[in-house]
Motif scaffolding. Structure first.
Motif, PDB file in Angstrom:
ATOM      1  N   UNK A   1      25.311 -33.603  38.294  1.00 35.56           N
ATOM      2  CA  UNK A   1      24.938 -35.224  36.902  1.00 35.56           C
ATOM      3  C   UNK A   1      25.081 -33.549  35.829  1.00 35.56           C
ATOM      4  N   UNK A   2      23.817 -33.146  35.576  1.00 34.75           N
ATOM      5  CA  UNK A   2      23.795 -32.251  34.187  1.00 34.75           C
ATOM      6  C   UNK A   2      24.783 -32.307  33.985  1.00 34.75           C
ATOM      7  N   UNK A   3      25.340 -31.279  34.970  1.00 34.79           N
ATOM      8  CA  UNK A   3      26.697 -30.563  34.324  1.00 34.79           C
ATOM      9  C   UNK A   3      27.785 -31.024  34.332  1.00 34.79           C
ATOM     10  N   UNK A   4      28.259 -32.549  34.270  1.00 32.62           N
ATOM     11  CA  UNK A   4      29.082 -33.442  34.093  1.00 32.62           C
ATOM     12  C   UNK A   4      28.887 -34.116  32.227  1.00 32.62           C
TER      13      UNK A   4
ATOM     14  N   UNK B   1      30.970 -29.327  43.842  1.00 31.12           N
ATOM     15  CA  UNK B   1      31.939 -30.922  43.117  1.00 31.12           C
ATOM     16  C   UNK B   1      30.855 -30.634  41.945  1.00 31.12           C
ATOM     17  N   UNK B   2      30.912 -30.155  40.937  1.00 28.45           N
ATOM     18  CA  UNK B   2      31.051 -29.879  39.454  1.00 28.45           C
ATOM     19  C   UNK B   2      32.844 -29.755  38.954  1.00 28.45           C
TER      20      UNK B   2
ATOM     21  N   UNK C   1      36.768 -31.146  37.042  1.00 26.71           N
ATOM     22  CA  UNK C   1      37.985 -31.092  36.436  1.00 26.71           C
ATOM     23  C   UNK C   1      39.509 -32.297  36.569  1.00 26.71           C
ATOM     24  N   UNK C   2      38.277 -33.440  36.564  1.00 25.47           N
ATOM     25  CA  UNK C   2      39.224 -34.416  37.158  1.00 25.47           C
ATOM     26  C   UNK C   2      38.870 -35.318  35.840  1.00 25.47           C
TER      27      UNK C   2
ATOM     28  N   UNK D   1      37.130 -23.712  34.516  1.00 28.14           N
ATOM     29  CA  UNK D   1      35.500 -23.820  35.528  1.00 28.14           C
ATOM     30  C   UNK D   1      35.782 -22.378  35.836  1.00 28.14           C
ATOM     31  N   UNK D   2      34.614 -21.801  35.660  1.00 25.20           N
ATOM     32  CA  UNK D   2      34.496 -20.623  36.168  1.00 25.20           C
ATOM     33  C   UNK D   2      33.110 -20.026  37.240  1.00 25.20           C
TER      34      UNK D   2
END
Ligand code: BGC
Length: 419
Positions: free
Chosen positions: A136-139, A220-221, A226-227, A234-235
């Motif tokens: 949630x934080x990363x999104x 998950x991230x 990516x969606x 992303x790495x």
């Protein structure tokens, strides 16, 4: 034998930092809490990079860098569970704009070791729902920043984070495996915190749980970001330890187990990334009788072995970002040769097929070396912690000339060392 020189024209050259190690003022974190409890040195204002990033990026620009890796402090963005601090997002937007204005490509790390207090105090990555909370934080951050940055790293060194926190017990949450001493010779530096950690035979179970949650969180991230933002790259950043052994079967076994513990997570993470971040510091041969020059950390200096680390990662057939590599050397007398030797080794790996796209020295600035405090000097730029004056070390100019020669160390050597 001279290495045939070959770096792509669009190669990224730069240096890295992380939020907690240079920003200053990150009090709402597990590390600041550990410092308040006297378990690790206090960080305080450090290089005050939070307020001086423009000045620091001017230096990076002057030194010829065209890339820079930095991290976002999760505790600033989500100071309490589920609450976003938009002022802090604005801060990081300014950081990104400052890099863009100088034509420096940003590499954003979403999390580099330190946790918001609400998260660590409720179990951190031992929590069953930690992958969801983390995603949630990363999104949220990628939604807010992806117009200014393309390269995002989900996490820094899942292997070091979990190993130092749960097996070695030197970092929060200070949980040590009772038999950890068997592997004492993997890391040679002395850490006071080892002695005070809580010891249990069952710590590996927790360690395994944390590693599994980190892998799930990364996946998950990757899938969610990516969606929503297919254009973003992303790495994950993994510290590759290169292990070898002499003929002795016991040493061979140790090398295998050490490799599994430190690099094992790699084989499942690589499937979910567009590029791989490689950090390199350690080469270890069990049963080795040779002596090597030592850095201020007490680590053997083997810069050329980055070649082995690169060839190991190259096996996974993704673009490789060297996201960190460097040494603590307060006199700056080993650093110039360390950089030269290492860049020759990177050229060799490129020639042998490794798809290396970036080299980022650790670190741009002197910083807070975790439980070892501010005494370890990794910076291309020296920080005077009393006056906050920045002094560019001679090795930074050596690196500058190599950048100017696009990685051709021999050609760089013929150029004026201050030019
Ligand atoms: C970490 C940095 C650290 C460096 C030197 C890496 O494992 O990502 O935060 O300062 O090593 O120890």
């Amino acid at each position: 034998m001279a290495t045939e020189f070959r770096f792509p024209d669009d190669f990224y050259w730069g240096a890295a930092t992380s939020a907690y190690q240079v920003e200053g003022g990150n009090e709402n974190t597990d590390w600041a809490q550990a410092a308040r409890e006297g378990k690790v040195p206090p960080a305080g204002r450090l290089a005050d990079h939070y307020h001086r990033f423009e000045e620091d990026f001017d230096i990076a620009k002057e030194l010829g860098h065209n890339a820079h890796r930095f991290s976002i402090e999760w505790a600033r963005i989500e100071p309490r569970e589920g609450e976003w601090d938009h002022k802090e997002i604005e801060h990081y937007r300014e950081v990104l704009k400052a890099l863009r204005a100088r034509n420096i490509e940003p590499f954003v790390t979403l999390w580099h070791f330190t946790l918001p207090l609400w998260f660590s105090e409720s179990g951190g990555f031992e929590r069953k729902d930690s992958p969801e909370l983390y995603a949630r934080y990363c999104n949220f951050v990628v939604d807010e920043l992806s117009d200014l940055a393309t390269h995002f790293t989900t996490m820094n060194e899942e292997n070091i984070y979990s190993g130092m926190g749960w097996l070695r017990g030197a970092w929060p949450p200070f949980k040590r495996f009772t038999l950890a001493d068997l592997f004492r010779d993997v890391s040679t530096e002395h850490r006071e915190t080892d002695a005070t950690a809580s010891r249990s035979f069952w710590t590996p179970v927790l360690w395994y749980r944390v590693i599994s949650h980190l892998k799930t969180a990364h996946r998950m991230v990757y899938e969610q970001v990516k969606e929503a933002h297919p254009e973003v790259l992303i790495s994950f950043v993994h510290q590759v330890h290169v292990f070898e052994s002499n003929w002795n079967p016991y040493n061979k076994l140790k090398a295998l187990v050490a490799h599994y513990i430190l690099n094992g997570s790699f084989s499942s993470l690589y499937q979910y990334c567009d590029e791989i971040g490689l950090n390199y510091y350690h080469y270890k041969k069990f049963g080795d009788t040779k002596t090597y020059p030592k850095t201020d950390m007490g680590w053997n200096s083997n810069p050329e072995r980055i070649y082995d680390a690169l060839m190991y990662v190259a096996h996974y057939k993704k673009p490789i970002i060297i996201s960190e590599t460097g040494l603590a050397d307060h006199e700056d007398d080993m650093r110039p040769d360390y950089i030269r030797t290492q860049i020759r080794a990177v050229a060799r790996a490129l020639n042998d097929g490794a798809d290396v796209r970036a080299y980022m020295y650790w670190s741009l600035l002197d910083n807070y070396e975790w439980d070892l405090g501010i005494g370890m000097r990794f910076g291309l730029v020296e920080i005077d912690y009393d006056t906050l004056e920045r002094r560019i070390r001679p090795s930074a100019y050596v690196y500058k000339q190599i950048i100017k020669a696009n990685g051709n160390v021999e050609k760089a050597g013929e150029m004026d060392t201050k030019g």
